[in-house]
Scaffold this motif. Structure first.
Motif, PDB file in Angstrom:
ATOM      1  N   TYR A   1      -3.408   0.166  -3.132  1.00  0.00           N
ATOM      2  CA  TYR A   1      -3.357   1.445  -2.447  1.00  0.00           C
ATOM      3  C   TYR A   1      -4.698   1.801  -1.812  1.00  0.00           C
ATOM      4  CZ  TYR A   1      -0.809   5.766  -1.579  1.00  0.00           C
ATOM      5  OH  TYR A   1      -0.134   6.798  -0.985  1.00  0.00           O
ATOM      6  N   SER A   2      -5.779   1.529  -2.505  1.00  0.00           N
ATOM      7  CA  SER A   2      -7.107   1.854  -1.971  1.00  0.00           C
ATOM      8  C   SER A   2      -7.655   0.707  -1.134  1.00  0.00           C
ATOM      9  CB  SER A   2      -8.080   2.166  -3.108  1.00  0.00           C
ATOM     10  OG  SER A   2      -8.404   0.969  -3.808  1.00  0.00           O
ATOM     11  N   ASN A   3      -8.616   1.037  -0.284  1.00  0.00           N
ATOM     12  CA  ASN A   3      -9.271  -0.005   0.498  1.00  0.00           C
ATOM     13  C   ASN A   3     -10.015  -0.980  -0.412  1.00  0.00           C
ATOM     14  OD1 ASN A   3      -8.301   1.093   2.851  1.00  0.00           O
ATOM     15  ND2 ASN A   3     -10.244   2.005   3.473  1.00  0.00           N
ATOM     16  N   ALA A   4     -10.623  -0.465  -1.473  1.00  0.00           N
ATOM     17  CA  ALA A   4     -11.331  -1.341  -2.411  1.00  0.00           C
ATOM     18  C   ALA A   4     -10.373  -2.340  -3.040  1.00  0.00           C
ATOM     19  CB  ALA A   4     -12.026  -0.509  -3.484  1.00  0.00           C
ATOM     20  N   ALA A   5      -9.185  -1.891  -3.397  1.00  0.00           N
ATOM     21  CA  ALA A   5      -8.190  -2.804  -3.989  1.00  0.00           C
ATOM     22  C   ALA A   5      -7.764  -3.860  -2.974  1.00  0.00           C
ATOM     23  CB  ALA A   5      -6.976  -2.021  -4.482  1.00  0.00           C
TER      24      ALA A   5
ATOM     25  N   LEU B   1      -6.983  -8.849  -2.518  1.00  0.00           N
ATOM     26  CA  LEU B   1      -6.367  -9.631  -1.450  1.00  0.00           C
ATOM     27  C   LEU B   1      -7.369 -10.267  -0.491  1.00  0.00           C
ATOM     28  CD1 LEU B   1      -3.480  -7.151  -0.615  1.00  0.00           C
ATOM     29  CD2 LEU B   1      -3.311  -9.266  -1.950  1.00  0.00           C
ATOM     30  N   GLY B   2      -8.635  -9.921  -0.629  1.00  0.00           N
ATOM     31  CA  GLY B   2      -9.635 -10.493   0.267  1.00  0.00           C
ATOM     32  C   GLY B   2      -9.658  -9.895   1.653  1.00  0.00           C
ATOM     33  N   VAL B   3      -9.127  -8.689   1.814  1.00  0.00           N
ATOM     34  CA  VAL B   3      -9.197  -8.019   3.113  1.00  0.00           C
ATOM     35  C   VAL B   3     -10.669  -7.758   3.424  1.00  0.00           C
ATOM     36  CG1 VAL B   3      -8.608  -5.913   4.392  1.00  0.00           C
ATOM     37  CG2 VAL B   3      -6.905  -7.011   2.922  1.00  0.00           C
ATOM     38  N   ARG B   4     -11.066  -8.066   4.624  1.00  0.00           N
ATOM     39  CA  ARG B   4     -12.465  -7.945   5.025  1.00  0.00           C
ATOM     40  C   ARG B   4     -12.844  -6.490   5.302  1.00  0.00           C
ATOM     41  NH1 ARG B   4     -13.933 -10.423   9.721  1.00  0.00           N
ATOM     42  NH2 ARG B   4     -11.967  -9.734  10.589  1.00  0.00           N
ATOM     43  N   ALA B   5     -14.018  -6.111   4.839  1.00  0.00           N
ATOM     44  CA  ALA B   5     -14.534  -4.763   5.084  1.00  0.00           C
ATOM     45  C   ALA B   5     -14.590  -4.476   6.579  1.00  0.00           C
ATOM     46  CB  ALA B   5     -15.914  -4.604   4.452  1.00  0.00           C
ATOM     47  N   GLU B   6     -14.910  -5.488   7.375  1.00  0.00           N
ATOM     48  CA  GLU B   6     -14.992  -5.315   8.829  1.00  0.00           C
ATOM     49  C   GLU B   6     -13.631  -4.961   9.422  1.00  0.00           C
ATOM     50  OE1 GLU B   6     -18.084  -7.785   7.161  1.00  0.00           O
ATOM     51  OE2 GLU B   6     -15.930  -8.151   7.228  1.00  0.00           O
ATOM     52  N   SER B   7     -12.590  -5.549   8.887  1.00  0.00           N
ATOM     53  CA  SER B   7     -11.244  -5.235   9.392  1.00  0.00           C
ATOM     54  C   SER B   7     -10.888  -3.791   9.084  1.00  0.00           C
ATOM     55  CB  SER B   7     -10.210  -6.179   8.772  1.00  0.00           C
ATOM     56  OG  SER B   7     -10.483  -7.504   9.128  1.00  0.00           O
ATOM     57  N   LEU B   8     -11.198  -3.357   7.874  1.00  0.00           N
ATOM     58  CA  LEU B   8     -10.919  -1.977   7.494  1.00  0.00           C
ATOM     59  C   LEU B   8     -11.742  -1.012   8.348  1.00  0.00           C
ATOM     60  CD1 LEU B   8     -10.800  -2.602   3.687  1.00  0.00           C
ATOM     61  CD2 LEU B   8      -8.886  -1.753   5.057  1.00  0.00           C
ATOM     62  N   ARG B   9     -13.007  -1.328   8.567  1.00  0.00           N
ATOM     63  CA  ARG B   9     -13.885  -0.465   9.364  1.00  0.00           C
ATOM     64  C   ARG B   9     -13.459  -0.429  10.830  1.00  0.00           C
ATOM     65  NH1 ARG B   9     -18.693  -3.287   9.482  1.00  0.00           N
ATOM     66  NH2 ARG B   9     -17.919  -4.172  11.437  1.00  0.00           N
TER      67      ARG B   9
ATOM     68  N   SER C   1       0.844  -1.176   0.000  1.00  0.00           N
ATOM     69  CA  SER C   1       0.000   0.000   0.000  1.00  0.00           C
ATOM     70  C   SER C   1       0.894   1.245   0.000  1.00  0.00           C
ATOM     71  CB  SER C   1      -0.951  -0.013   1.191  1.00  0.00           C
ATOM     72  OG  SER C   1      -1.865   1.053   1.088  1.00  0.00           O
ATOM     73  N   CYS C   2       1.448   1.606   1.140  1.00  0.00           N
ATOM     74  CA  CYS C   2       2.190   2.866   1.246  1.00  0.00           C
ATOM     75  C   CYS C   2       3.443   2.930   0.368  1.00  0.00           C
ATOM     76  CB  CYS C   2       2.541   3.162   2.695  1.00  0.00           C
ATOM     77  SG  CYS C   2       3.618   1.937   3.466  1.00  0.00           S
ATOM     78  N   THR C   3       3.981   1.799  -0.033  1.00  0.00           N
ATOM     79  CA  THR C   3       5.177   1.798  -0.883  1.00  0.00           C
ATOM     80  C   THR C   3       4.843   1.798  -2.363  1.00  0.00           C
ATOM     81  OG1 THR C   3       5.264  -0.589  -0.585  1.00  0.00           O
ATOM     82  CG2 THR C   3       6.749   0.744   0.779  1.00  0.00           C
TER      83      THR C   3
END
Length: 158
Positions: free
Chosen positions: A50-54, A59-67, A23-25
């Protein structure tokens, strides 16, 4: 021999491919690895999320984890690393998410970077506070730290 070249040699020695989730790199880690001639025998792929949507889509990152934890968190770094490992042909994956700056907050200051390192036997995470040393310096320090994490993990494998 450069740090990236040492990481690649360690991956070859262990017979594993490498994946990154950045992300940041913004791709600087995979860029450092693929800058080395012959890296294609040790590098599988890099995910630039870079974005949460990406992060969710690739990568399958869960919306709950981001929230619940925010993009810059050990929880999201772990999910990024796990997602990169499972969505590639790699045997090891490193993930980074952080606040390169300028900016940040009291809760998540500039220079905070969360790292995830995934292997088939699990994921480990760590957070490093590089401080407000400037965007380019935070990103460069993040690349070096991620490469060192990979190198240490590859050397520790049986």
């Amino acid at each position: 021999m450069s740090l990236a070249a040492r990481v690649l040699q360690a991956a070859r020695d262990r017979g594993v491919m490498i994946a990154t989730a950045e992300s940041c790199t913004g791709g600087l880690i995979i860029g450092a690895l693929t800058e080395v001639p012959g890296s294609s025998d040790a590098v599988d792929r890099g995910f630039i999320t870079y974005s949460n949507a990406a992060k969710q889509q690739m990568l399958g990152v869960r919306a709950e984890s981001l929230r619940d934890h925010g993009a810059v968190s050990p929880e999201v770094a772990a999910e990024m690393a796990r997602g990169a490992l499972h969505r590639s042909d790699a045997g090891i994956a490193v993930a980074v998410t952080g606040i390169a700056g300028p900016g940040g907050s009291d809760h998540k200051p500039e220079g905070r970077v969360c790292f995830g390192l995934a292997q088939p036997d699990g994921v480990r995470v760590e957070t490093v506070e590089f401080s407000a040393i400037g965007r380019s310096h935070v990103r460069a320090a993040t690349v070096d730290h991620a490469l060192n994490l990979l190198l240490d993990a590859l050397r520790d494998q049986p």
